[in-house]
Design a protein around this motif. Sequence first.
Motif, PDB file in Angstrom:
ATOM      1  N   LEU A   1       0.848  -1.181   0.000  1.00 54.82           N
ATOM      2  CA  LEU A   1       0.000   0.000   0.000  1.00 54.82           C
ATOM      3  C   LEU A   1       0.889   1.239   0.000  1.00 54.82           C
ATOM      4  O   LEU A   1       1.806   1.337   0.811  1.00 54.82           O
ATOM      5  N   SER A   2       0.628   2.164  -0.904  1.00 52.20           N
ATOM      6  CA  SER A   2       1.397   3.413  -0.930  1.00 52.20           C
ATOM      7  C   SER A   2       0.777   4.408   0.039  1.00 52.20           C
ATOM      8  O   SER A   2      -0.405   4.309   0.385  1.00 52.20           O
ATOM      9  N   VAL A   3       1.544   5.392   0.444  1.00 52.32           N
ATOM     10  CA  VAL A   3       1.039   6.413   1.351  1.00 52.32           C
ATOM     11  C   VAL A   3      -0.074   7.201   0.670  1.00 52.32           C
ATOM     12  O   VAL A   3      -1.072   7.554   1.301  1.00 52.32           O
ATOM     13  N   ASP A   4       0.074   7.478  -0.627  1.00 49.07           N
ATOM     14  CA  ASP A   4      -0.967   8.223  -1.338  1.00 49.07           C
ATOM     15  C   ASP A   4      -2.277   7.445  -1.380  1.00 49.07           C
ATOM     16  O   ASP A   4      -3.351   8.001  -1.164  1.00 49.07           O
ATOM     17  N   MET A   5      -2.194   6.156  -1.668  1.00 44.04           N
ATOM     18  CA  MET A   5      -3.400   5.330  -1.722  1.00 44.04           C
ATOM     19  C   MET A   5      -4.042   5.219  -0.342  1.00 44.04           C
ATOM     20  O   MET A   5      -5.263   5.308  -0.206  1.00 44.04           O
ATOM     21  N   ALA A   6      -3.231   5.066   0.684  1.00 45.06           N
ATOM     22  CA  ALA A   6      -3.744   4.981   2.056  1.00 45.06           C
ATOM     23  C   ALA A   6      -4.450   6.280   2.438  1.00 45.06           C
ATOM     24  O   ALA A   6      -5.575   6.260   2.961  1.00 45.06           O
ATOM     25  N   GLN A   7      -3.814   7.406   2.158  1.00 44.12           N
ATOM     26  CA  GLN A   7      -4.388   8.706   2.493  1.00 44.12           C
ATOM     27  C   GLN A   7      -5.700   8.929   1.744  1.00 44.12           C
ATOM     28  O   GLN A   7      -6.691   9.366   2.326  1.00 44.12           O
ATOM     29  N   MET A   8      -5.730   8.615   0.450  1.00 45.22           N
ATOM     30  CA  MET A   8      -6.956   8.791  -0.333  1.00 45.22           C
ATOM     31  C   MET A   8      -8.092   7.900   0.176  1.00 45.22           C
ATOM     32  O   MET A   8      -9.237   8.332   0.241  1.00 45.22           O
ATOM     33  N   ALA A   9      -7.777   6.663   0.527  1.00 41.64           N
ATOM     34  CA  ALA A   9      -8.809   5.739   1.009  1.00 41.64           C
ATOM     35  C   ALA A   9      -9.407   6.224   2.328  1.00 41.64           C
ATOM     36  O   ALA A   9     -10.631   6.194   2.509  1.00 41.64           O
ATOM     37  N   ILE A  10      -8.565   6.695   3.228  1.00 42.68           N
ATOM     38  CA  ILE A  10      -9.032   7.189   4.525  1.00 42.68           C
ATOM     39  C   ILE A  10      -9.852   8.459   4.337  1.00 42.68           C
ATOM     40  O   ILE A  10     -10.955   8.597   4.878  1.00 42.68           O
ATOM     41  N   GLU A  11      -9.332   9.392   3.542  1.00 46.86           N
ATOM     42  CA  GLU A  11     -10.052  10.641   3.294  1.00 46.86           C
ATOM     43  C   GLU A  11     -11.400  10.383   2.630  1.00 46.86           C
ATOM     44  O   GLU A  11     -12.396  11.025   2.961  1.00 46.86           O
ATOM     45  N   SER A  12     -11.442   9.452   1.700  1.00 49.89           N
ATOM     46  CA  SER A  12     -12.681   9.130   0.995  1.00 49.89           C
ATOM     47  C   SER A  12     -13.717   8.544   1.952  1.00 49.89           C
ATOM     48  O   SER A  12     -14.899   8.930   1.909  1.00 49.89           O
ATOM     49  N   ALA A  13     -13.309   7.625   2.815  1.00 50.03           N
ATOM     50  CA  ALA A  13     -14.238   7.011   3.769  1.00 50.03           C
ATOM     51  C   ALA A  13     -14.830   8.060   4.701  1.00 50.03           C
ATOM     52  O   ALA A  13     -16.051   8.099   4.919  1.00 50.03           O
ATOM     53  N   VAL A  14     -13.990   8.928   5.244  1.00 45.42           N
ATOM     54  CA  VAL A  14     -14.467   9.964   6.161  1.00 45.42           C
ATOM     55  C   VAL A  14     -15.350  10.968   5.414  1.00 45.42           C
ATOM     56  O   VAL A  14     -16.402  11.378   5.913  1.00 45.42           O
TER      57      VAL A  14
END
Length: 168
Positions: free
Chosen positions: A120-133
Motif C-alpha cells: 500500500l502506498s502512502v498516497d493510496m492509504a491517504q486517499m482511502a481514509i479521506e474518501s471514507a471519512v
Amino acid sequence: MNTDRATMEPAEDAAPVEMLAALFEAHGWAFEQVSEDEVTVEIPGSWTTYQLRAIWRREDHVLQLLCLPEIRVGDDKRQVAFELLALINEQLWLGHFDVWSQGGMLLYRHGLMLGDEGMLSVDMAQMAIESAVAECDRFYPAFQFVLWGDKAPRAALDAALVDAAGEA
C-alpha cells in the motif's frame, strides 16, 4: 518501514496495516493495532468522530476499510434506513453503506485490491481514509434526518445534499 522525518509520512510502499499505522501516527490519531492484520483508529470528522477499522485479508490481497459513525438503526427504523441506504449507495462510486444485522450498526465499507505484492502506498492509504471519512460526513445528516427527525428517505437525502449557494 522508513519514514521521511520532514513530512512524518511513510516514504515508500509497505504492508497495509504497517502503512496505515504509520499514517495514523503521522496524523497524531490514537490507534490500536489489534493484530498483524487489523488496526483501528478514531478519526475526527465534520459531524462526529468515526471509528475506522482496517482489516488485511492476505489470502485475497484485499484491504477492507470499515468506517463506523456510531449510529445504530433500531428495529423500528430498519425499513426507512434501508430505503435511505439504497438511495445513498446509488450516489457512490466506491464503497457502500450497510447496516450490520447483529446490533444494527451503520457502517461504510470499502475494499482495496492490492495485487500480488500486497503493498500500500502512502498516497493510496491517504486517499482511502479521506474518501471514507468524506462519504460518512456527506451522508451523516441524511441518517440523522431519517433516524431522529422522522423525514422520509428521499427528503432527507435531498436536504443533506443541498449545497449553500453564494457566499456568506
